[in-house]
Design a protein around this motif. Structure first.
Motif, PDB file in Angstrom:
ATOM      1  N   GLY A 111       0.667  -1.178  -0.383  1.00 26.06           N
ATOM      2  CA  GLY A 111      -0.067  -0.287  -0.024  1.00 26.06           C
ATOM      3  C   GLY A 111       0.448   1.546   0.184  1.00 26.06           C
ATOM      4  N   GLY A 112       0.081   2.607  -0.539  1.00 29.52           N
ATOM      5  CA  GLY A 112       1.186   3.797  -0.608  1.00 29.52           C
ATOM      6  C   GLY A 112       2.217   3.395  -0.629  1.00 29.52           C
ATOM      7  N   ALA A 113       2.494   2.764  -2.517  1.00 27.15           N
ATOM      8  CA  ALA A 113       3.663   2.532  -3.211  1.00 27.15           C
ATOM      9  C   ALA A 113       4.024   3.093  -4.399  1.00 27.15           C
ATOM     10  N   ARG A 146       5.109   6.479  -4.018  1.00 22.85           N
ATOM     11  CA  ARG A 146       6.086   7.455  -2.915  1.00 22.85           C
ATOM     12  C   ARG A 146       6.229   6.943  -1.820  1.00 22.85           C
ATOM     13  N   GLY A 147       7.327   7.651  -1.053  1.00 24.92           N
ATOM     14  CA  GLY A 147       8.105   7.597   0.147  1.00 24.92           C
ATOM     15  C   GLY A 147       8.291   6.462   0.266  1.00 24.92           C
ATOM     16  N   LEU A 148       7.883   6.117   1.958  1.00 23.14           N
ATOM     17  CA  LEU A 148       7.987   4.843   2.032  1.00 23.14           C
ATOM     18  C   LEU A 148       6.842   2.922   1.631  1.00 23.14           C
ATOM     19  N   GLY A 149       6.627   3.704   0.922  1.00 25.15           N
ATOM     20  CA  GLY A 149       6.126   2.453   0.304  1.00 25.15           C
ATOM     21  C   GLY A 149       6.251   1.929  -1.294  1.00 25.15           C
ATOM     22  N   ARG A 150       6.853   2.740  -1.727  1.00 25.87           N
ATOM     23  CA  ARG A 150       7.517   3.110  -2.502  1.00 25.87           C
ATOM     24  C   ARG A 150       9.252   2.574  -2.804  1.00 25.87           C
ATOM     25  N   ARG A 197       5.094  13.170   3.324  1.00 26.29           N
ATOM     26  CA  ARG A 197       4.968  13.239   4.331  1.00 26.29           C
ATOM     27  C   ARG A 197       5.660  14.170   5.418  1.00 26.29           C
ATOM     28  N   LEU A 198       7.075  14.245   5.578  1.00 30.97           N
ATOM     29  CA  LEU A 198       7.583  14.693   6.478  1.00 30.97           C
ATOM     30  C   LEU A 198       7.678  15.810   6.269  1.00 30.97           C
ATOM     31  N   ASP A 199       7.907  16.009   5.139  1.00 31.44           N
ATOM     32  CA  ASP A 199       7.932  17.288   4.630  1.00 31.44           C
ATOM     33  C   ASP A 199       7.131  18.235   5.089  1.00 31.44           C
ATOM     34  N   LEU A 229      -7.958   3.292   0.105  1.00 30.30           N
ATOM     35  CA  LEU A 229      -7.392   1.628   1.485  1.00 30.30           C
ATOM     36  C   LEU A 229      -8.166   2.553   2.235  1.00 30.30           C
ATOM     37  N   SER A 230      -9.016   3.635   2.367  1.00 30.60           N
ATOM     38  CA  SER A 230      -9.382   3.652   3.276  1.00 30.60           C
ATOM     39  C   SER A 230     -11.222   3.102   3.236  1.00 30.60           C
ATOM     40  N   ARG A 231     -11.514   2.523   1.740  1.00 25.32           N
ATOM     41  CA  ARG A 231     -13.192   2.433   1.732  1.00 25.32           C
ATOM     42  C   ARG A 231     -12.838  -0.038   1.197  1.00 25.32           C
ATOM     43  N   MET A 244       0.348  -3.166  -7.263  1.00 27.39           N
ATOM     44  CA  MET A 244       1.579  -1.487  -5.930  1.00 27.39           C
ATOM     45  C   MET A 244       0.162  -1.100  -6.070  1.00 27.39           C
ATOM     46  N   VAL A 245      -0.038  -0.049  -4.607  1.00 25.43           N
ATOM     47  CA  VAL A 245      -1.078   0.270  -4.552  1.00 25.43           C
ATOM     48  C   VAL A 245      -1.009   2.055  -4.207  1.00 25.43           C
ATOM     49  N   ALA A 246      -1.774   2.614  -4.827  1.00 27.95           N
ATOM     50  CA  ALA A 246      -1.648   3.778  -4.040  1.00 27.95           C
ATOM     51  C   ALA A 246      -3.226   4.583  -4.813  1.00 27.95           C
ATOM     52  N   ASN A 270       0.067  -0.210   4.558  1.00 34.43           N
ATOM     53  CA  ASN A 270       0.967   1.156   3.897  1.00 34.43           C
ATOM     54  C   ASN A 270      -0.350   2.243   3.799  1.00 34.43           C
ATOM     55  N   THR A 271      -0.555   3.193   4.302  1.00 33.62           N
ATOM     56  CA  THR A 271      -0.942   4.270   3.787  1.00 33.62           C
ATOM     57  C   THR A 271      -0.758   5.390   4.167  1.00 33.62           C
ATOM     58  N   GLY A 272      -1.438   6.878   3.455  1.00 35.50           N
ATOM     59  CA  GLY A 272      -0.998   8.376   5.062  1.00 35.50           C
ATOM     60  C   GLY A 272      -1.327   8.113   5.684  1.00 35.50           C
ATOM     61  N   GLY A 273      -0.991   9.192   6.161  1.00 34.58           N
ATOM     62  CA  GLY A 273      -1.190   9.367   7.215  1.00 34.58           C
ATOM     63  C   GLY A 273      -1.933  10.066   7.630  1.00 34.58           C
TER      64      GLY A 273
HETATM   65  N1  LIG Z   1       8.066   9.702   6.687  1.00 33.24           N
HETATM   66  C1  LIG Z   1       8.085   9.925   8.149  1.00 33.24           C
HETATM   67  O1  LIG Z   1       9.067  10.378   8.355  1.00 33.24           O
HETATM   68  C2  LIG Z   1       7.306   9.176   8.820  1.00 33.24           C
HETATM   69  C3  LIG Z   1       7.122   8.601  10.047  1.00 33.24           C
HETATM   70  C4  LIG Z   1       6.690   8.185  10.788  1.00 33.24           C
HETATM   71  C5  LIG Z   1       5.301   7.050  10.304  1.00 33.24           C
HETATM   72  N2  LIG Z   1       4.938   7.632   9.000  1.00 33.24           N
HETATM   73  C6  LIG Z   1       4.032   7.313   8.019  1.00 33.24           C
HETATM   74  O2  LIG Z   1       4.195   6.499   7.478  1.00 33.24           O
HETATM   75  C7  LIG Z   1       2.838   6.206   5.868  1.00 33.24           C
HETATM   76  C8  LIG Z   1       3.989   6.516   4.830  1.00 33.24           C
HETATM   77  O3  LIG Z   1       5.077   7.792   4.952  1.00 33.24           O
HETATM   78  P1  LIG Z   1       5.056   8.646   3.825  1.00 33.24           P
HETATM   79  O4  LIG Z   1       6.306   9.177   4.697  1.00 33.24           O
HETATM   80  O5  LIG Z   1       5.671   8.169   2.880  1.00 33.24           O
HETATM   81  O6  LIG Z   1       4.070   9.128   3.421  1.00 33.24           O
HETATM   82  P2  LIG Z   1       4.328   9.892   1.554  1.00 33.24           P
HETATM   83  O7  LIG Z   1       5.594  10.051   1.120  1.00 33.24           O
HETATM   84  O8  LIG Z   1       3.295  11.422   1.934  1.00 33.24           O
HETATM   85  O9  LIG Z   1       3.097   8.520   0.665  1.00 33.24           O
HETATM   86  C9  LIG Z   1       2.277   8.342   0.915  1.00 33.24           C
HETATM   87  C10 LIG Z   1       1.559   6.525   0.209  1.00 33.24           C
HETATM   88  O10 LIG Z   1       0.715   7.074   0.164  1.00 33.24           O
HETATM   89  C11 LIG Z   1      -0.111   7.072  -0.802  1.00 33.24           C
HETATM   90  N3  LIG Z   1      -1.724   6.925   0.282  1.00 33.24           N
HETATM   91  C12 LIG Z   1      -2.100   7.474   0.549  1.00 33.24           C
HETATM   92  N4  LIG Z   1      -3.212   7.595   1.397  1.00 33.24           N
HETATM   93  C13 LIG Z   1      -3.694   6.912   0.588  1.00 33.24           C
HETATM   94  C14 LIG Z   1      -5.019   5.885   0.639  1.00 33.24           C
HETATM   95  N5  LIG Z   1      -6.016   6.487   0.982  1.00 33.24           N
HETATM   96  N6  LIG Z   1      -5.339   4.600  -0.301  1.00 33.24           N
HETATM   97  C15 LIG Z   1      -3.662   4.281  -1.051  1.00 33.24           C
HETATM   98  N7  LIG Z   1      -2.717   4.954  -0.985  1.00 33.24           N
HETATM   99  C16 LIG Z   1      -2.802   6.659  -0.147  1.00 33.24           C
HETATM  100  C17 LIG Z   1       0.040   8.632  -1.825  1.00 33.24           C
HETATM  101  O11 LIG Z   1      -0.290   7.554  -2.684  1.00 33.24           O
HETATM  102  P3  LIG Z   1      -1.983   8.810  -3.028  1.00 33.24           P
HETATM  103  O12 LIG Z   1      -1.832  10.209  -2.421  1.00 33.24           O
HETATM  104  O13 LIG Z   1      -1.836   9.190  -4.486  1.00 33.24           O
HETATM  105  O14 LIG Z   1      -2.770   8.065  -2.355  1.00 33.24           O
HETATM  106  C18 LIG Z   1       1.108   8.056  -1.509  1.00 33.24           C
HETATM  107  O15 LIG Z   1       1.850   6.648  -2.649  1.00 33.24           O
HETATM  108  C19 LIG Z   1       2.071   7.003   6.747  1.00 33.24           C
HETATM  109  O16 LIG Z   1       0.575   6.896   7.842  1.00 33.24           O
HETATM  110  C20 LIG Z   1       2.825   8.155   7.470  1.00 33.24           C
HETATM  111  O17 LIG Z   1       1.923   8.634   8.843  1.00 33.24           O
HETATM  112  C21 LIG Z   1       5.862   8.315   8.249  1.00 33.24           C
END
Ligand SMILES: NC(=O)c1ccc[n+]([C@@H]2O[C@H](COP(=O)([O-])OP(=O)(O)OC[C@H]3O[C@@H](n4cnc5c(N)ncnc54)[C@H](OP(=O)(O)O)[C@@H]3O)[C@@H](O)[C@H]2O)c1
Length: 263
Positions: free
Chosen positions: A13-15, A17-21, A194-196, A66-68, A36-38, A92-95
């Protein structure tokens, strides 16, 4: 090190960008096929093409929220048309939005529940029967270091991710004898969009520069840096591996030493 998972299939999930990618990159490097899901299809498809052009794996991008619940049902239908099995689930999803107790109404609490906790229940339901049947499975859930030290101003995240920890631990014991492991990873500060956005929100709130906020975070991290997403990706790949078959019910912080507690 041979992780022993070549040819397996993972749903991540959340694939896009970021951690999922980063998890997708690490699993693909081990020869794992990917679903890969987003939500947004364009960046997701671009990420999928990039991975397919770098690694000899099959990749199926699926745009789904993924919230649905109905979107999750559709995603597993599509995945099963392309792949015989799903062996690894990386939830994994967005925060959720930041804020304190008085900032959120019932709608916000419900949305955060669906995004962070109910989505885990639904995703696990989609993979568990097949894993039990085959006697092999890996379930990884991305949470946050804040499950150990709740962060101020992130009440929705703190509450539901703690519920995810209880779910993960309970489930891990239910399925431990069936070749299935269930673990959570708990990231600290990683260089992602997300961190930004957290830095920007905190800078606006305090009327200061984003760079000042970033430096304050770095000052709180004993290793002296924001971590890179591939570091979490590689941890997830290891926990998905044959080598980690004895590691279950665990909570794996990866946070540069930021946490103060012993456990
Ligand atoms: N980065 C950090 O330092 C950190 C630290 C602790 C926890 N986390 C947590 O780890 C998770 C991932 O963080 P990240 O930093 O990788 O965030 P990110 O860079 O914002 O990436 C989020 C990814 O999730 C997807 N996404 C968001 N909402 C979604 C949904 N409802 N269903 C499916 N995909 C969804 C986004 O794509 P779309 O917008 O296209 O859906 C994107 O691919 C978050 O929950 C965040 O709170 C991050």
């Amino acid at each position: 090190m041979n992780l022993g998972i070549r040819g397996k299939t993972a749903v991540v999930g959340g694939a896009s960008r970021g951690l999922g990618r980063a998890v997708c990159d690490s699993l693909a490097a081990e020869g794992v096929n990917l679903v890969m899901v987003a939500r947004s299809s364009e960046p997701l498809e671009a990420a999928a093409r990039q991975i397919e052009s770098t690694h000899a794996v099959e990749v199926l991008p699926i745009a789904a929220d993924l919230s649905r619940g109905e979107a999750i049902g559709r995603l597993f239908e599509m995945a099963s048309r392309r792949f015989e099995t799903v062996d690894i689930l990386v939830h994994n999803t967005g925060g959720p939005p930041p804020g304190g107790f008085l900032d959120h109404d019932d709608g916000a609490w419900t949305r955060a529940y669906e995004l962070l906790l109910l989505s885990v229940v639904r995703m696990v339901r989609g993979v568990l029967p097949g894993m039990v049947e085959r006697g092999w499975g890996r379930i990884l859930i991305n949470t946050s270091f804040t499950v150990k030290e709740p962060a101020p101003g992130l009440i929705l995240s703190n509450v539901f991710r703690t519920g995810v920890m209880a779910l993960s631990k309970t489930l891990s014991r239910e399925v431990a004898g069936k070749g299935i492991t269930v673990n959570t990873v708990c990231p600290g500060a990683f260089a992602t969009k997300r961190l930004d956005s957290i830095f920007t929100a905190q800078a606006q709130e305090r009327g200061t520069k984003v760079e000042t906020i970033r430096q304050e975070w770095i000052d709180r991290i004993p290793v002296g840096r924001i971590l890179e997403p591939h570091e979490l990706g590689d941890l997830v790949a290891f926990l998905s591996s044959e080598l980690a078959s004895g590691m279950t019910g665990g909570c794996f912080p990866i946070e540069g030493g930021m946490l103060h507690g012993v456990f």
